[in-house]
Design an enzyme around this catalytic site. Structure first.
Site, PDB file in Angstrom:
ATOM      1  N   TYR A 180      32.452  49.002  31.340  1.00 14.91           N
ATOM      2  CA  TYR A 180      33.336  50.041  30.805  1.00 14.91           C
ATOM      3  C   TYR A 180      32.835  50.603  29.482  1.00 14.91           C
ATOM      4  O   TYR A 180      33.624  50.899  28.592  1.00 14.91           O
ATOM      5  CB  TYR A 180      34.758  49.486  30.601  1.00 14.91           C
ATOM      6  CG  TYR A 180      35.546  49.460  31.879  1.00 14.91           C
ATOM      7  CD1 TYR A 180      36.162  50.622  32.345  1.00 14.91           C
ATOM      8  CD2 TYR A 180      35.646  48.311  32.640  1.00 14.91           C
ATOM      9  CE1 TYR A 180      36.866  50.615  33.537  1.00 14.91           C
ATOM     10  CE2 TYR A 180      36.350  48.302  33.827  1.00 14.91           C
ATOM     11  CZ  TYR A 180      36.954  49.458  34.273  1.00 14.91           C
ATOM     12  OH  TYR A 180      37.650  49.463  35.447  1.00 14.91           O
ATOM     13  N   ASP A 213      50.375  41.972  43.210  1.00 12.53           N
ATOM     14  CA  ASP A 213      49.179  41.751  42.392  1.00 12.53           C
ATOM     15  C   ASP A 213      49.645  41.201  41.047  1.00 12.53           C
ATOM     16  O   ASP A 213      50.056  41.947  40.166  1.00 12.53           O
ATOM     17  CB  ASP A 213      48.410  43.071  42.234  1.00 12.53           C
ATOM     18  CG  ASP A 213      47.196  42.922  41.316  1.00 12.53           C
ATOM     19  OD1 ASP A 213      47.023  41.836  40.721  1.00 12.53           O
ATOM     20  OD2 ASP A 213      46.431  43.900  41.202  1.00 12.53           O
TER      21      ASP A 213
HETATM   22  C1  LIG Z   1      42.390  42.905  35.726  1.00 14.65           C
HETATM   23  C2  LIG Z   1      43.181  43.195  36.940  1.00 14.65           C
HETATM   24  C3  LIG Z   1      42.587  43.154  38.204  1.00 14.65           C
HETATM   25  C4  LIG Z   1      41.103  42.933  38.402  1.00 14.65           C
HETATM   26  O1  LIG Z   1      40.708  41.678  37.949  1.00 14.65           O
HETATM   27  P1  LIG Z   1      39.153  41.402  37.614  1.00 14.65           P
HETATM   28  O2  LIG Z   1      39.087  39.943  37.375  1.00 14.65           O
HETATM   29  O3  LIG Z   1      38.873  42.220  36.375  1.00 14.65           O
HETATM   30  O4  LIG Z   1      38.356  41.848  38.765  1.00 14.65           O
HETATM   31  C5  LIG Z   1      43.386  43.356  39.311  1.00 14.65           C
HETATM   32  N1  LIG Z   1      44.693  43.603  39.178  1.00 14.65           N
HETATM   33  C6  LIG Z   1      45.307  43.643  37.978  1.00 14.65           C
HETATM   34  C7  LIG Z   1      46.781  43.879  37.908  1.00 14.65           C
HETATM   35  C8  LIG Z   1      44.568  43.457  36.817  1.00 14.65           C
HETATM   36  O5  LIG Z   1      45.154  43.547  35.617  1.00 14.65           O
END
Ligand SMILES: *Cc1c(COP(=O)(O)O)cnc(C)c1O
Length: 414
Positions: free
Chosen positions: A15, A230
């Site tokens: 990034y 998630d």
């Molecule tokens: C950071 C994040 C991800 C991705 O995780 P990485 O370990 O960076 O691949 C997925 N979902 C959410 C909600 C996140 O904050």
């Protein structure tokens, strides 16, 4: 040559626009909430090292768990083999996860947990003889990671636009009514609804009411589709509860966990499912197998540190610390209300800056980050959203100090 010069000669950071980015901070060591640079500066980690660190850096108990595991078993293939750290971490997770989540699938970061969840949802319906359920419903401003599936499910933005040839279309909605209409229109073709419960992180620290999360669960039940939560960011106490789904007292069909899972020590991901999802993969028909895995699946070192991190939640008043941090953040950020929209949940506080000076907010994130750093505070605003998300072990006086720096910088630059 300095470490920074050597870095500049060979490295490419995530990034990061390498042409214009400021020099990276050379971090020599870290302890608790503090990062110590090679040139003798002490900097408060106000973003938990990209949201992963929860108990502080270099925690003696996590260090000991890692060293002990390294002396026993560092890694072994996880197809055809198993080991104590993987089993015990899965057992413990199933005890504390929302009731009904009963199976743990390991991978190695947040993006892969989402990738696994999307693939599980698709194959779940295929295995049940409904291959037409192939569409995903996600939210605007979502962020689910940087691999192709996770990127497709995320908001379409400058982060994903260069890759539009490889991403697949999803249905993005703005709220419950929108979601209900879309589920009705797409009747029979939705594989899953994917949300970040309670808090959308990278999309701008947007806090949702718990009724929204409960409503999504209800809609998924009514329309007989899967709900994927998630909780890569929200899991392990970040929103004040162990898991954000607890605010709404719901169980998703699939949950994604990573960031705080190992206390911020090692990359590890978990995609956990209900028995109903798992059972759809049990068959004499080999094509119903979930064909997915990674070289470092269930890495024992990462699992052992994850277990030690969960033990800390039992041995120390970790969630109580998050609750007092939340109170202090509410008071502190309340005073920034004149500058923009303030949002606080658990150990996360954000202010979305508003300005009537035209163009003033352009490029404000990096300018503010530099001003915070000058005062010894590491923050990475998301555009015009300034947020503070420290490790939970931060003391009251350290939080008070950080809040002072935030207020001083914002008031002097706006
Ligand atoms: C950071 C994040 C991800 C991705 O995780 P990485 O370990 O960076 O691949 C997925 N979902 C959410 C909600 C996140 O904050």
């Amino acid at each position: 040559m300095s470490l920074v010069d050597r870095d500049r000669a060979v490295l490419w950071h995530p990034y990061t626009q390498m042409l214009t980015a400021p020099a990276p901070l050379p971090i020599a060591r870290a302890e608790g909430v503090w990062l110590y640079t090679e040139d003798g500066r002490r900097i408060l980690d106000g973003i938990s090292s990209w949201w992963v660190n929860i108990h502080g850096h270099s925690h003696p108990k996590l260090n000991a768990a890692l060293a002990a595991q390294a002396n026993e078993l560092e890694h072994v293939v996880f197809a055809g083999c198993t080991h104590r750290p993987a089993v015990e971490l899965a057992e413990r997770l199933i005890e504390i996860l929302p009731a009904g989540l009963a199976r743990v699938f390991y991978s190695d970061n947040g993006s892969t947990t989402v990738e696994v969840a999307l693939k599980l949802a698709l194959q779940y319906w295929r295995n049940l003889g409904q291959p037409n359920r192939g569409t995903f419903i996600t939210l605007h401003n979502a962020y689910h990671g940087d691999t192709v599936g996770a990127m497709s499910a995320s908001e379409d933005s400058i982060f994903t636009r260069a890759f539009s040839r490889m991403t697949f279309p999803v249905q993005r909605v703005r709220g419950l009514e929108d979601m209900e209409n879309r589920l009705r229109d797409l009747r029979g073709s939705v594989a899953a609804v994917l949300i970040e419960p309670m808090l959308q992180g990278a999309g701008g620290m947007i806090v949702w009411p718990k009724d929204f999360v409960a409503g999504v669960r209800q809609l998924c039940d009514e329309h007989k589709t899967l709900l994927i939560a998630d909780e890569v960011l929200t899991g392990f106490g970040r929103t004040g509860k162990m898991f954000a789904c607890e605010h709404a007292r719901i169980t998703p069909d699939i949950i994604c966990l990573s960031k705080g899972l190992t206390g911020g020590y090692l990359p590890l991901g978990v995609t956990a499912t209900t028995s109903a999802v798992y059972d759809a993969f049990l068959s004499d028909d080999r094509s119903k197998t979930f064909f997915h895995g990674h070289s470092y699946t269930a890495n024992p070192l990462a699992c052992a540190v994850g277990l030690a991190s969960l033990r800390l939640f039992q041995e120390e008043p970790v969630l109580a610390n998050v609750a007092s941090l939340e109170r202090q953040l509410r008071d502190g950020f309340e005073r920034l209300r004149a500058l923009g929209d303030v949002r606080v949940i658990g150990g996360v506080a954000a202010v979305e800056l508003l300005s009537d000076k035209p163009g003033y907010l352009d490029g404000i994130g990096p300018r503010l980050a530099a001003a915070f750093l000058e005062r010894g505070l590491l923050l990475r605003p998301l555009g015009n959203v300034v947020y503070f998300m420290p490790p939970y072990c931060i003391t009251e006086s350290e939080t008070a100090w950080a809040l002072e720096q935030i207020a001083a910088v914002l008031h002097s630059s706006l």
